[in-house]
Write a protein that holds these residues in place. Sequence first.
Motif, short mmCIF file in Angstrom:
data_model
loop_
_atom_site.label_atom_id
_atom_site.label_comp_id
_atom_site.label_asym_id
_atom_site.label_seq_id
_atom_site.Cartn_x
_atom_site.Cartn_y
_atom_site.Cartn_z
N LEU A 115 19.06 3.51 35.48
CA LEU A 115 20.33 2.93 35.91
C LEU A 115 20.42 2.88 37.44
N GLU A 116 19.90 3.89 38.11
CA GLU A 116 19.87 3.86 39.57
C GLU A 116 18.93 2.76 40.07
N ARG A 117 17.76 2.68 39.49
CA ARG A 117 16.77 1.70 39.93
C ARG A 117 17.28 0.28 39.79
N LEU A 118 18.03 0.01 38.73
CA LEU A 118 18.55 -1.34 38.52
C LEU A 118 19.91 -1.57 39.16
N GLY A 119 20.45 -0.57 39.82
CA GLY A 119 21.71 -0.75 40.54
C GLY A 119 22.95 -0.63 39.68
N PHE A 120 22.83 0.00 38.52
CA PHE A 120 23.99 0.21 37.65
C PHE A 120 24.72 1.51 37.98
N ALA A 121 24.05 2.43 38.65
CA ALA A 121 24.64 3.73 38.96
C ALA A 121 24.15 4.21 40.32
N HIS A 122 24.92 5.14 40.88
CA HIS A 122 24.57 5.77 42.15
C HIS A 122 24.70 7.28 42.00
N ARG A 123 23.88 7.98 42.73
CA ARG A 123 23.98 9.44 42.79
C ARG A 123 24.73 9.80 44.06
N ILE A 124 25.76 10.60 43.91
CA ILE A 124 26.48 11.12 45.08
C ILE A 124 25.81 12.44 45.43
N GLU A 125 25.08 12.41 46.53
CA GLU A 125 24.21 13.54 46.91
C GLU A 125 24.98 14.85 47.02
N SER A 126 26.09 14.85 47.73
CA SER A 126 26.79 16.12 47.99
C SER A 126 27.38 16.74 46.74
N LEU A 127 27.64 15.94 45.71
CA LEU A 127 28.20 16.44 44.46
C LEU A 127 27.12 16.64 43.39
N ASN A 128 25.94 16.11 43.65
CA ASN A 128 24.88 16.09 42.64
C ASN A 128 25.43 15.51 41.34
N ALA A 129 26.12 14.37 41.48
CA ALA A 129 26.78 13.73 40.36
C ALA A 129 26.56 12.23 40.45
N TYR A 130 26.91 11.54 39.38
CA TYR A 130 26.64 10.11 39.26
C TYR A 130 27.92 9.34 38.99
N VAL A 131 27.94 8.11 39.50
CA VAL A 131 29.05 7.18 39.26
C VAL A 131 28.46 5.81 38.95
N PRO A 132 29.20 4.99 38.22
CA PRO A 132 28.71 3.62 38.01
C PRO A 132 28.87 2.81 39.29
N CYS A 133 27.99 1.86 39.49
CA CYS A 133 28.12 0.97 40.64
C CYS A 133 29.31 0.06 40.39
N ARG A 134 30.22 0.00 41.34
CA ARG A 134 31.40 -0.85 41.22
C ARG A 134 31.28 -2.13 42.02
N LEU A 135 30.15 -2.28 42.74
CA LEU A 135 29.96 -3.46 43.59
C LEU A 135 29.03 -4.48 42.97
N ASP A 136 28.68 -4.28 41.71
CA ASP A 136 27.93 -5.26 40.94
C ASP A 136 26.59 -5.62 41.54
N GLY A 137 25.64 -4.76 41.32
CA GLY A 137 24.29 -5.17 41.62
C GLY A 137 23.50 -4.23 42.46
N GLN A 138 22.21 -4.54 42.53
CA GLN A 138 21.30 -3.71 43.29
C GLN A 138 21.09 -4.32 44.67
N GLY A 139 20.48 -3.54 45.52
CA GLY A 139 20.12 -4.04 46.83
C GLY A 139 21.22 -3.93 47.86
N HIS A 140 22.29 -3.23 47.58
CA HIS A 140 23.30 -3.04 48.60
C HIS A 140 23.32 -1.58 49.03
N ARG A 141 23.87 -1.35 50.18
CA ARG A 141 24.00 0.02 50.68
C ARG A 141 25.32 0.57 50.18
N ALA A 142 25.25 1.63 49.43
CA ALA A 142 26.48 2.22 48.89
C ALA A 142 26.90 3.42 49.73
#
Length: 159
Positions: free
Chosen positions: A84-111
């Motif tokens: 999911l991270e590789r395809l841009g469906f999810a992001h890992r929030i480093e400081s929380l060691n947790a995951y959220v869905p991508c709300r900006l629709d797509g891969q290749g952007h800086r979150a």
Amino acid sequence: MGADCHHAEGAHPGLKGQALSHALVEAERRCAATQERLTAPRRRVLELLLEANGPLKAYDLIAAFGAHGEPAKPPTVYRALEFLERLGFAHRIESLNAYVPCRLDGQGHRAAFVICECCGAAEEFEPDFDAQLAAAAPSRYAVRAVTLEARGLCPACQG
């Protein structure tokens, strides 16, 4: 929510009903367009992320994975998160060691994320790092990732 958090429950709701169904159909469409497969475990992890009211740790996903309460095996969830991270469906929030869905629709952007210190909600936004990356260019580093996580209070917790 944190113990000191006093705003109404549901101030940061995840997707439900038709919005959730639409997001999952769109994910399947994006996978098909890139000849990837949204397998049942990948779809389930994405569904859990989309439904959540905030960031989820991998072990939260493992515990909630089964439709009838049975947990998933950790490798199943970790492989799904990696996909999911590789395809841009999810992001890992480093400081929380947790995951959220991508709300900006797509891969290749800086979150980047703003994270509420009271209720734990996280909101994604796309920062403009162009000037900072240009300033780093003389160092000749090949920058692959930049992490920006800002902390404060969400509008609901400010009220």
